[in-house]
Design a protein around this motif. Structure first.
Motif, short mmCIF file in Angstrom:
data_model
loop_
_atom_site.label_atom_id
_atom_site.label_comp_id
_atom_site.label_asym_id
_atom_site.label_seq_id
_atom_site.Cartn_x
_atom_site.Cartn_y
_atom_site.Cartn_z
N MET A 122 0.82 -1.21 0.00
CA MET A 122 0.00 0.00 0.00
C MET A 122 0.86 1.26 0.00
O MET A 122 0.36 2.37 -0.20
N GLY A 123 2.15 1.07 0.22
CA GLY A 123 3.06 2.22 0.15
C GLY A 123 3.06 2.87 -1.22
O GLY A 123 3.45 4.03 -1.37
N ASP A 124 2.60 2.11 -2.24
CA ASP A 124 2.51 2.68 -3.59
C ASP A 124 1.41 3.74 -3.66
O ASP A 124 1.33 4.48 -4.64
N GLU A 125 0.53 3.76 -2.66
CA GLU A 125 -0.53 4.79 -2.61
C GLU A 125 -0.22 5.77 -1.49
O GLU A 125 -1.03 6.02 -0.60
N ALA A 126 0.96 6.36 -1.57
CA ALA A 126 1.44 7.24 -0.50
C ALA A 126 0.48 8.41 -0.27
O ALA A 126 0.29 8.84 0.88
N ASP A 127 -0.14 8.92 -1.35
CA ASP A 127 -1.03 10.09 -1.19
C ASP A 127 -2.24 9.76 -0.33
O ASP A 127 -2.68 10.57 0.49
N VAL A 128 -2.77 8.52 -0.48
CA VAL A 128 -3.93 8.09 0.33
C VAL A 128 -3.52 8.04 1.81
O VAL A 128 -4.23 8.51 2.68
N ILE A 129 -2.34 7.46 2.04
CA ILE A 129 -1.87 7.31 3.43
C ILE A 129 -1.59 8.67 4.04
O ILE A 129 -2.03 8.97 5.15
N ARG A 130 -0.90 9.54 3.28
CA ARG A 130 -0.54 10.85 3.83
C ARG A 130 -1.76 11.74 4.03
O ARG A 130 -1.79 12.57 4.94
N ALA A 131 -2.80 11.56 3.17
CA ALA A 131 -4.03 12.35 3.34
C ALA A 131 -4.67 12.02 4.68
O ALA A 131 -5.19 12.89 5.38
N LYS A 132 -4.63 10.73 5.04
CA LYS A 132 -5.28 10.30 6.28
C LYS A 132 -4.37 10.49 7.49
O LYS A 132 -4.81 10.80 8.59
N PHE A 133 -3.06 10.28 7.27
CA PHE A 133 -2.09 10.37 8.40
C PHE A 133 -0.91 11.24 7.98
O PHE A 133 0.17 10.74 7.65
N PRO A 134 -1.09 12.56 7.95
CA PRO A 134 -0.02 13.44 7.48
C PRO A 134 1.26 13.36 8.32
O PRO A 134 2.33 13.75 7.86
N GLN A 135 1.14 12.84 9.55
CA GLN A 135 2.31 12.82 10.44
C GLN A 135 3.24 11.60 10.26
O GLN A 135 4.25 11.51 10.95
N VAL A 136 2.89 10.64 9.38
CA VAL A 136 3.77 9.47 9.25
C VAL A 136 5.17 9.94 8.83
O VAL A 136 5.30 10.90 8.06
N LEU A 137 6.19 9.27 9.34
CA LEU A 137 7.57 9.71 9.11
C LEU A 137 8.05 9.44 7.69
O LEU A 137 8.81 10.21 7.12
N ALA A 138 7.61 8.32 7.11
CA ALA A 138 8.03 7.96 5.75
C ALA A 138 7.08 6.92 5.19
O ALA A 138 6.48 6.14 5.95
N VAL A 139 6.94 6.92 3.86
CA VAL A 139 6.13 5.89 3.18
C VAL A 139 6.98 5.33 2.04
O VAL A 139 7.49 6.07 1.21
N THR A 140 7.16 4.00 2.02
CA THR A 140 7.91 3.37 0.94
C THR A 140 7.10 2.21 0.38
O THR A 140 6.25 1.65 1.07
N GLY A 141 7.41 1.82 -0.85
CA GLY A 141 6.65 0.76 -1.51
C GLY A 141 7.15 -0.64 -1.17
O GLY A 141 8.07 -0.81 -0.37
N ALA A 142 6.54 -1.63 -1.81
CA ALA A 142 6.88 -3.03 -1.55
C ALA A 142 8.32 -3.32 -1.96
O ALA A 142 8.83 -2.76 -2.93
N HIS A 143 8.97 -4.21 -1.20
CA HIS A 143 10.34 -4.70 -1.47
C HIS A 143 11.40 -3.60 -1.44
O HIS A 143 12.52 -3.83 -1.90
#
Length: 455
Positions: free
Chosen positions: A84-105
């Motif tokens: 789900m890291g490939d959908e970083a915008d969805v994650i950041r929209a809901k949780f703007p405070q996450v430190l980092a988002v990276t994709g699979a592998h």
């Protein structure tokens, strides 16, 4: 004044989704453990929480977002990885405070994000992996940790008080991890622990079923099984043994090296040679017998490379003790040697020993041992000029601006990454990449490195 060991940062983790995700989680955690991080059983005690997400179905995405929300609520310092890291915008929209988002592998990015959020504390007194190894291991080599802790009580060491007594991993778990690493592209396995020779002593070498047969949790059985592994293109990966105490059964792994099942390389922490210093260190002291065994090992496997490290300036070390060590090194002709000036570390018994060696004497002895071992190394490497030998590439250079030729940094079987020498290659041609293994002709040598060209 004794050096105080700082507490290691702690990592919490939740892994969702398929077995591939679990393999990724294991790989990330293995790397972080080798970098000195500890694992936290709960979110509250963690410096950083990793959430390895699944994005296969909407329900899985929902579960992933819930898991991120829970980690944010309970800890607040969260790194998100996985599908789900490939959908970083969805994650950041809901949780703007996450430190980092990276994709699979994306192991490198995850580990780098952890290093940034909670930097590792490199510690020469405790770490098994060399300090330069704090970057994520390139995919072509991997550390395989087989146990934690140590049953020795060396007077200069605090590992047992930090990590406890020896706790060996199950043999099937070790072999499964090795198999997964090789399937994922590992061409070289570096077996590490505080005492590799003692593997399985705590479990009375308990056997487990592996590939339809019983295999004991024992160094020789493990080495034999690791020697059966093959990469996707049918090549045997290099298997390198580190931190091998010279117990009698070590003699049984030398024939495996001669047969090509194991990389002909032994990393043995001798620490000293003088019987009185070894006694003060609370180390086994049978250095004369060890010299006989080294000779026998070389008879069985002439190509074996032996690396070790030595402490100079240990409390009570006399000039005669130090000279004994230099003479022993002349006899032993070790291929690779590292030396350390003795340094008191908080909690070590050696701090209370009499006969502290002055700093300037330590320094002078350090220079002498480095000079001695560099001369031995230079002669040994010079003897390899003209030979053809296999190497593994670590890094490929840019084409030369004038003639377009491409060089590369590689290693021979006598060189562990980060701690030993290199083989610098010229004219490797286009299309070579890190992890490629092939034969080269050695054209030149200096004190620590070789120079060659592909054949």
């Amino acid at each position: 004044m004794a050096t105080k060991i700082p507490d290691a940062p702690k990592i919490g983790m939740v892994s969702l989704g398929c077995p591939k995700n679990l393999v990724d989680s294991e790989r990330i955690l293995t790397k972080l453990r080798s970098d000195g991080y500890q694992m936290s059983a709960d979110y509250a005690g963690a410096d950083v929480v990793l959430v390895n997400t699944c994005g296969f179905l909407d329900s899985a995405k929902e579960e992933s977002l819930e898991a991120i929300g829970e980690a944010m609520a309970e800890n607040g310092r969260v790194i998100v990885t996985g599908c789900m890291g490939d959908e970083a915008d969805v994650i950041r929209a809901k949780f703007p405070q996450v430190l980092a988002v990276t994709g699979a592998h994306q192991y490198e990015q995850v580990v780098n994000a952890v290093h940034e959020a909670s930097p590792p504390i490199p510690n020469a007194f405790v770490d098994l992996v060399p300090e330069g190894g704090l970057k994520l291991t390139p995919r072509h080599y991997s550390y395989l940790k087989i146990s934690e802790g140590c049953n020795h009580r060396c007077s200069f060491c605090i590992i047992p008080s930090i990590r406890g007594d020896l706790v060996s991993r199950r043999i099937d778990a070790v072999l499964r991890e090795a198999e997964k690493l090789v399937a994922a592209g590992t061409k070289e396995l570096l077996v590490i622990s505080q005492d590799t020779s003692a593997y399985g002593v705590d479990t009375r070498h308990e056997p487990r079923m592996w590939k339809g047969r019983e295999v004991r949790a024992h160094m020789t059985d493990m080495a034999r099984e690791l020697g059966q592994l093959r990469t996707a293109d049918g090549v045997a990966p290099w298997v390198r043994l580190h931190y091998v105490y010279p117990y009698p059964h070590v003699d049984h792994v030398i024939p495996l090296m001669a047969e090509g099942l194991l990389t002909p390389y032994l990393d043995i922490p001798f620490q000293h040679a003088s019987p009185s210093v070894l006694k003060a260190m609370k180390r086994p002291a049978n250095e004369a017998k060890v010299l006989d065994r080294i000779r026998k090992w070389r008879d069985i496997c002439p190509d074996i490379a032996i690396r070790s490290s030595f402490v100079v300036g240990f409390p009570g070390e006399t000039e005669a003790d130090f000279q004994y060590l230099l003479d022993w090194l002349d006899e032993a002709q070790l291929d690779r040697v590292g030396a350390f000036r003795f340094e008191p570390v908080e909690g070590a018994a050696a701090n209370d020993l009499p006969g502290a060696v002055p700093e300037e004497v330590k320094e002078e002895r350090y220079q002498r041992i480095m000079e001695k071992t560099a001369a031995i190394s230079a002669a040994k490497l010079q003897a390899k000029v003209g030979r053809v030998m296999p190497v593994i590439i670590d890094e490929v250079g840019e084409p030369d601006e004038e003639d377009g030729s491409i060089g590369a940094t590689a290693r021979s079987q006598a060189d562990a990454p980060e701690i030993d020498g290199n083989v610098f290659l010229r004219d490797v041609g286009e299309g070579r990449k890190a992890g490629d293994m092939f034969d080269v002709l050695i054209e030149d040598a200096d004190d620590h490195d070789l120079y060659g060209v592909p054949v």
